[in-house]
Scaffold this motif. Structure first.
Motif, PDB file in Angstrom:
ATOM      1  N   TYR A  35      15.516 -57.283   5.306  1.00 17.51           N
ATOM      2  CA  TYR A  35      14.846 -56.132   5.880  1.00 17.51           C
ATOM      3  C   TYR A  35      14.188 -55.340   4.754  1.00 17.51           C
ATOM      4  N   LYS A  44      12.902 -52.755   8.899  1.00 16.47           N
ATOM      5  CA  LYS A  44      12.037 -53.735   9.545  1.00 16.47           C
ATOM      6  C   LYS A  44      12.423 -55.132   9.067  1.00 16.47           C
ATOM      7  N   GLU A  59       9.505 -59.405  11.889  1.00 14.09           N
ATOM      8  CA  GLU A  59       8.419 -58.507  12.316  1.00 14.09           C
ATOM      9  C   GLU A  59       7.332 -58.349  11.263  1.00 14.09           C
TER      10      GLU A  59
ATOM     11  N   GLU B   3       9.876 -48.865  20.288  1.00 12.17           N
ATOM     12  CA  GLU B   3      11.021 -49.456  20.991  1.00 12.17           C
ATOM     13  C   GLU B   3      12.245 -48.566  20.933  1.00 12.17           C
ATOM     14  N   TYR B  25      15.669 -45.787  23.994  1.00 14.75           N
ATOM     15  CA  TYR B  25      14.980 -47.050  23.783  1.00 14.75           C
ATOM     16  C   TYR B  25      14.222 -47.433  25.046  1.00 14.75           C
ATOM     17  N   ARG B  92      20.256 -54.958  19.727  1.00 17.75           N
ATOM     18  CA  ARG B  92      19.697 -56.301  19.781  1.00 17.75           C
ATOM     19  C   ARG B  92      19.841 -56.873  21.189  1.00 17.75           C
ATOM     20  N   THR B 102      16.962 -54.157  15.937  1.00 17.00           N
ATOM     21  CA  THR B 102      15.886 -53.173  16.014  1.00 17.00           C
ATOM     22  C   THR B 102      16.511 -51.817  15.730  1.00 17.00           C
TER      23      THR B 102
END
Lengths: 112, 113
Positions: A35, A44, A59, B3, B25, B92, B102
């Protein structure tokens, strides 16, 4: 009780130089992740791996490459470093069962 | 719409107060919800891990997930100066894959002695 170990802790690169960020884990985890974390932003996902020899893009993969030749190691390669790659990079690993991710201490990279 | 939304703070409260940290979210496919704590110049460390809706308690920490509202919370009771850190929510998808997490942007929490 090392867990996830990242080297180096800090690095300054010039534009166009290359380097490899090292990551190793001693928990026998199948899954490993890279990340990046920019100031005021969440993490990310760059690349991930489900096992030796298998990698996939996350991503934000552009400008990076990875390899996974062993279960323990998951190096991240920066080719032709750019200022946009200035960030803190975190490696993580998890087991297949619960997929709880454990993070290393990070590598702070500046590209000038 | 991003998100995962999380107020970056900073959130400053006196020692001993109850702290409430939240994330919303947009993707209803998220099934696993986590809270990580990150001290300055350190890697994130897992605090709480929950699956689907409901509450989970661990010492002074309680995690709540409301999937119908797409809203998760972390409560810290009897807050201590050592709780000062950035708190990141993460989530996730379900399934057996190796999905990355995320993350929210993190809330910077300051506990005043």
């Amino acid at each position: 009780n090392a867990g996830v170990t990242q080297t180096p802790k800090f690095r300054i690169l010039k534009i166009g130089q290359s380097m490899t960020l090292q990551c190793t884990q001693d928990m026998n985890h199948n899954y490993m992740y890279w990340y990046r974390q920019d100031p005021g932003m969440g993490l990310k996902l760059i690349y991930y791996s489900v096992g030796a020899g298998i990698t996939d893009k996350g991503e934000v993969p552009n400008g990076y490459n990875v390899s996974r030749s062993t279960t323990e190691d998951f190096p991240l390669r920066l080719e032709l470093a750019a200022p946009s790659q200035t960030s803190v990079y975190f490696c993580a690993s998890s087991d297949r069962a619960k997929n709880i991710q454990y993070f290393g201490a990070g590598t702070r990279l500046s590209v000038l | 719409q991003k998100e995962v939304e999380q107020d970056p703070g900073p959130l400053s409260v006196p020692e001993g107060a109850i702290v409430s940290l939240n994330c919303t979210y947009s993707n209803s496919a998220f099934q696993y919800f986590m809270w990580y704590r990150q001290y300055s110049r350190k890697g994130p460390e897992l605090l709480m891990y929950t699956y689907s809706s409901g509450n989970k308690e661990d010492g002074r920490f309680t995690a709540q997930v409301d999937k119908s509202s797409k809203y998760i919370s972390l409560f810290i009771r009897d807050s201590q100066p050592s709780d000062s850190a950035t708190y990141l929510c993460a989530m996730r998808y379900s399934g057996g894959g190796a999905d990355g997490l995320t993350f929210g942007k993190g809330t910077h929490l300051i506990i005043q002695p």
